[in-house]
Motif scaffolding. Structure first.
Motif, PDB file in Angstrom:
ATOM      1  N   ASP A  19       1.905   3.014  -5.137  1.00  0.00           N
ATOM      2  CA  ASP A  19       1.228   1.799  -5.611  1.00  0.00           C
ATOM      3  C   ASP A  19       1.185   1.822  -7.128  1.00  0.00           C
ATOM      4  O   ASP A  19       0.387   2.541  -7.720  1.00  0.00           O
ATOM      5  N   GLU A  20       2.017   1.044  -7.734  1.00  0.00           N
ATOM      6  CA  GLU A  20       2.123   1.008  -9.192  1.00  0.00           C
ATOM      7  C   GLU A  20       2.114   2.408  -9.798  1.00  0.00           C
ATOM      8  O   GLU A  20       1.233   2.751 -10.566  1.00  0.00           O
ATOM      9  N   SER A  80      -1.296  -4.047  -2.420  1.00  0.00           N
ATOM     10  CA  SER A  80      -1.965  -2.776  -2.121  1.00  0.00           C
ATOM     11  C   SER A  80      -2.416  -2.741  -0.672  1.00  0.00           C
ATOM     12  O   SER A  80      -2.325  -1.715   0.006  1.00  0.00           O
TER      13      SER A  80
HETATM   14 MG    MG Z   1      -3.105  -3.396  -6.081  1.00  0.00          MG
END
Ligand code: MG
Ligand code: ATP
Lengths: 397, 232, 432
Positions: free
Chosen positions: B166-167, B45
């Motif tokens: 991010d994911e 991240s």
């Molecule tokens: Mg993360």
């Protein structure tokens, strides 16, 4: 920033926004009415009274023994007192009068033209019995006729002619000169300049004066003194002592400059204006605190939102402006409500005190003041809000 | 188009220093679909945030389109973000108070695009994710998958050259996740460079390149990525 | 008890963690309450009823018994001696007293310095009707001219240095009077028996002499006196008694509904008779306001106090709203801790007790602030409006009222945010 979006986010916080608006509205309403009231009081305190307020004094006194309240002992007392005051350095002129000018009420009576009683009758015209120097003390110019120099007595009855102020003379005898005309209270001998008599009368410039012995001193009487410019304080400081020296059987009820008397006339208005003004300042303070806490709280609560916006490309300045716009929008909306509330409060107040209507530019001025205060209070929290790290704020735990 | 040179990032708190990124060397060319994998806390991240200019870095350099982002002012960075980069967060991060359309229009607004243009492009983006019918809904009225699709629509509405995700499927079930993946692939095919963090090996395999990060460093697998090696 | 101290300690700790928001909350609350309280003091005292059990049984009859004709005039608010005599011809009232006030100078002997005094010239029933307490001596049996004087306790002490001075002589305006009675401490606030022209805000008089003595000795009224014919104010003994020289208040006590109706009827009949005799040229306009309503009847309610009351009430509302908003913010920033407590097993009841401790603490702070600001406010109002100075008094009722108000306000300010914080969705908060 888009108005539409601002409105939308405001609308989604109806309760808080609503309460904030109500508060802003009340602040503005109060602010406006205080300004109006203060303005009115200021105007009254600076009105033209026709008198030299700074260089004139009045002292009210009363003999403490009944013997001294009777003529001729009284006439002698008056002469001695006036002579002593006149001899004081700085004194230009002195006169006695049953009552001073610049009062709320006092001794008054009705006055009419006997040929036309119904239509000419004027109630509550102040009645003065004075010594001949009265006009000199007050510096009142004679406009017509001739000032009487001494009381006129007939069979022991006082039948001194009248001196009327100009506006009273014109009201009583609209057609032609008043001099020589008969009234229910006597013949008119002269017409003089207007001066402020009694506030509760029909017109504060209506005055009826007779150069005559005092009707009764059971209610006390006044010595009116005019001093040389700048000498009023010095004379005022000595007056009581001098009068006591002339005859100690007197009570000095009060000793004031005309300025003081004039201020006392509007004491209630002045008090209300001061209190409302103070309250307005407090209210602004409270509004600032609330703007501050509101902005601060929002910054905390909307960290995520601000973070998202930052991530989407809003610069710090944009966020800063956005927060300000929101506050300004609130303030302006509150101000508009406030203008309505101000009118309502104005109505409410006018039921209990006299207050002028609100002029159109005042709400604008008050809104501006409000905007400045709100902006000042929003500054710090908005700064904090913009320094939110977008990375942290958009992180989900 | 993305070039990280010896880039490091340290988080300092009172107690500890965390070296979230250590001497990262990474190049991404136009049109790539890079999957970023690695264990939790490895710095994925953080890397994405640095790439998105949401986070500053301590050492090294980051060149975007050949230009260093070092020393750019907040305003320049914001403009850069706004024009070149689209974000998709794990937690959707839609603004609750705004309608879907307003959410999508937001980045376009910051770019100063006219209202009609804005609306047209936002609607196109919504169309693409199949939610045009619900343009006036608020985020809370949508399912998680739908919200993520809106987030994607927002990210692509400004036609960014780089999409950072991010994911994006982390909170979704497998069916939804597949739909989102397909959407991303479709966007990639239209020429948008994508960097996506994922824990799902299947998804990672579908990317054109995989980069693994361990303890703040690009792991060997990535270092010897043939394509990366060639470009370096 | 120990538990309670624990709760107080917890409150204190959470205050110390964020002192600024708490201080602001207390400040705003105190400000609103203090300003409101300062004005409420005057409002309450000026509108209080000094004779609550009797003020609806005492009446002030007013009639158009005047030589002029006026269709829509209020009857004069002071009566002439002659008109009072006409009203006195009725034996319906249980008690009745005419009165007015004047100025005089008291001294023990002709060598002493004069003491200026306010004199009330009245009749014996004045003391009975208004329940004036008597310390020594007895009031005159009637209001006939006699050189007998009634002194207030304070005046007796001032003149003689003691109160038991019945039988002693002193000079009132150089005439010798015998003290027949000394009153006990008595202060009627507002002074409803003489409420014309806002006179109800003045103190009661220190010296009383019989009404007829006042007329015989030519004591001129020091408040409103007016004449509607050629009466000479200075000839009270003659003109004052026979002509239209109006200066008297006149109160009658009518205990029952029947008495009141009978008296109304009597006034109606009197007006008719006078009309027939040609002494009532105006249309009949009989008024019989009760003492309870006399200030309103004379239009003597203080407009400034009222206007300010309106405004301070608004201010209080604004402050309350603000304080609760501030306090909400404070609670929300402490929310995590609150939820944690809940998660750790604190019951709602325990949380409520915690909240009560918060409220109590807030009350203590707010009331201290409110009292300070209230004190300053009354002092300022006294300075600006000295006329109402007599009414700047705090009594038990007022203090209890302030306490209750502060508690209620603190409760309000604490309750709403605390409820939101403690009963909100537990999970969500722990997650946030
Ligand atoms: Mg993360
Ligand atoms: N704001 C911060 N302050 C201090 N340390 C931080 C901060 N943000 C991240 N870190 C630390 O940096 C390291 C990398 O964090 P990062 O969020 O990039 O991990 P990740 O790879 O995304 O993990 P996950 O897969 O669990 O999301 C972690 O050890 C984390 O504790």
């Amino acid at each position: 920033m888009s108005l539409h979006l601002l409105l939308q986010s405001l609308l989604r916080r109806k309760v808080v926004t609503g309460l904030l608006l109500v508060q802003l509205a009340m602040t503005l309403a109060l602010l406006l009415n205080s300004i109006v009231l203060a303005g009115q009081t200021w105007q009254k305190l600076h009105e033209d009274t026709g008198l030299d307020l700074t260089n004139s004094l009045t002292v009210e006194l009363k003999p403490t023994t009944p013997a001294l309240r009777q003529y001729p002992a009284l006439a002698d007392l008056l002469e001695r007192q006036m002579a002593a005051v006149r001899a004081l350095p700085g004194v230009v002129a002195v006169a006695y009068s049953n009552q001073p000018p610049l009062q709320r009420g006092g001794t008054n009576g009705n006055l009419y033209d006997p040929d036309n009683q119904e239509r000419s009758n004027i109630n509550n015209v102040p009645v003065y019995q004075v010594s001949k120097d009265f006009f000199d003390v007050l510096q009142i110019k004679v406009l017509e006729g001739e000032l009487p120099q001494a009381p006129l007595l007939k069979d022991g009855e006082d039948i001194s002619p009248l001196v009327l102020t100009q506006s009273l003379a014109q009201k009583l005898f609209p057609n032609g000169s008043a001099v020589g005309r008969q009234t229910n209270a006597g013949t008119v001998a002269a017409v003089v300049d207007d001066f402020y008599g009694q506030r509760n009368g029909v017109n504060s410039n209506y005055n009826r004066i007779q150069v005559a012995p005092l009707y009764s001193v059971d209610w006390g009487y006044n010595l009116l003194v005019r001093t040389e410019p700048g000498q009023a304080d010095a004379v005022q400081a000595q007056l009581a002592k001098v009068l006591q020296q002339v005859d100690s059987n007197i009570e000095i009820l009060y000793l004031r400059s005309f300025n003081e008397e004039h201020n006392r006339l509007y004491r209630n208005e002045f008090g209300l204006a001061v209190l409302l003004g103070l309250l307005s300042v407090l209210m602004l303070l409270v509004t600032m605190v609330s703007s501050y806490s509101n902005a601060h709280f929002h910054a905390l609560k909307r960290q995520q939102e601000i973070g998202i916006k930052r991530a989407l490309g809003a610069s710090k300045n944009m966020i800063f402006m956005e927060l300000f716009c929101e506050n300004w929008l609130n303030t302006v909306a509150g101000a508009m409500l406030g203008a309505v509330a101000a009118l309502a409060l104005n109505q409410g107040l006018s039921a209990v005190v006299s207050i002028p209507a609100i002029s159109w530019w005042l709400p604008l001025l008050a809104t501006l003041v409000l905007l400045i205060c709100v902006s000042a209070a929003t500054w710090y929290p908005a700064r904090i809000a913009t320094s939110v790290s977008p990375a942290t704020a958009t992180k989900t735990l | 188009m993305i070039q990280l040179k010896n880039l490091s990032k340290v988080f300092r708190t009172e107690l500890i220093e965390t070296h979230a990124l250590r001497q990262i060397e990474l190049q991404v060319s136009e049109g790539e679909f890079v999957a970023l994998t690695g264990p939790s806390g490895s710095g994925k991240s953080t890397l994405l945030n640095v790439l998105g200019t949401l986070e500053h870095f301590d050492e090294g350099d980051y060149l975007l389109d050949g230009q260093s982002v070092r020393g750019l002012s907040d305003r320049q960075l914001s403009a850069l973000r706004n024009e070149k980069i689209g974000f998709i967060f794990q937690g959707f991060n839609l603004i609750k108070d705004y309608s879907l359309l307003d959410n999508i229009e937001l980045p376009l607004r910051y770019r100063g695009i006219s209202a009609s243009d804005r609306k047209r492009r936002a609607l196109e983006a919504l169309e693409l994710v199949g939610l045009a019918a619900r343009k006036d809904y608020h985020p809370s009225q949508l399912s998680g998958g739908q919200q993520q699709r809106v987030a994607i629509a927002r990210a692509i509405a400004g036609q960014p050259r780089i999409l950072l995700a991010d994911e994006p499927t982390g909170n979704l079930d497998s069916l939804m996740a597949r739909q989102v993946m397909e959407l991303l692939e479709q966007i990639n095919r239209q020429g948008c460079t994508i960097l996506m963090v994922t824990h799902d090996p299947d998804q990672a395999r579908r990317a054109s390149r995989q980069v693994q990060i361990v303890d703040g460093q690009l792991s060997d697998a990535a270092m010897y990525d043939p394509l990366a090696a060639k470009l370096a | 008890m120990e538990q309670f101290f624990y709760y107080l300690k917890v409150s204190w700790v959470s205050i110390k963690r964020a002192p600024l928001p708490y201080a602001l909350t207390v400040f705003i609350l105190s400000l609103g309450l203090g300003v409101f309280f300062a004005n409420a003091t005057f409002y309450y005292q000026l509108n209080s009823d000094p004779l609550p059990h009797k003020s609806d049984k005492l009446f002030f009859p007013m009639m158009m018994l005047v030589p002029y004709e006026c269709a829509d005039c209020k009857p004069p608010s002071v009566l002439s001696y002659a008109n009072v005599q006409k009203l006195k011809s009725s034996d319906i009232p249980t008690a009745e007293a005419a009165m007015y006030s004047s100025d005089g100078y008291l001294r023990l002997d002709s060598t002493a310095l004069p003491t200026p005094v306010k004199v009330r010239l009245t009749e014996p029933d004045f003391f009975h009707m208004l329940e004036v307490p008597l310390l020594h001596g007895a009031i005159w049996p009637d209001s006939k001219n006699r050189q007998e004087i009634v002194l207030s306790k304070a005046m007796a002490e001032k003149m003689f240095g003691s109160t038991d001075v019945v039988g002693k002589q002193l000079l009132l305006d150089d005439r010798s009077f015998a003290v027949v009675a000394v009153l006990d401490d008595w202060q009627m606030l507002p002074r409803l028996y003489d409420a014309n022209n806002g006179n109800h805000v003045n103190e009661v008089e220190d010296v009383y002499i019989p009404l007829e003595t006042g007329y015989d000795l030519n004591y001129l009224s020091n408040t409103q006196s007016q004449t509607f014919d050629d009466a000479d104010y200075r000839k009270l003994a003659s003109d004052g008694r026979s002509k239209a020289l109006h200066q008297l208040q006149y109160w009658v006590q009518l205990d029952t509904e029947a008495q009141q109706q009978a008296y109304q009827q009597f006034m109606a009949n009197l007006a008719e008779d006078e009309k027939k005799a040609g002494r009532h040229p105006s249309p009949v306009n009989n008024q019989l306001p009760a003492m309870r309503n006399i200030v309103a009847y004379f239009g003597g309610e203080s407009g400034d106090i009222k206007a300010f009351a309106l405004v301070t009430l608004l201010f209080l509302v604004v402050c309350l709203f603000n304080a609760s908003h501030l306090s909400l913010n404070r609670y929300l920033s402490n929310q995590y801790e609150f939820s944690l407590r809940r998660a750790l097993g604190a019951s709602r009841w325990q949380l409520q007790q915690q909240m009560l401790a918060d409220v109590l603490l807030m009350t203590v702070f707010a009331i201290s602030g409110a009292l300070l600001i209230g004190f300053g406010g009354t002092a300022l109002m006294n300075y600006l409006w000295p006329i109402n100075a007599l009414f700047a008094r705090w009594d038990l009722t007022l203090m209890l009222f302030l306490l209750a108000l502060t508690f209620a306000a603190s409760y309000l300010v604490t309750l709403y945010p605390a409820l939101r914080a403690s009963f909100g969705a537990l999970n969500q908060q722990l997650k946030e």
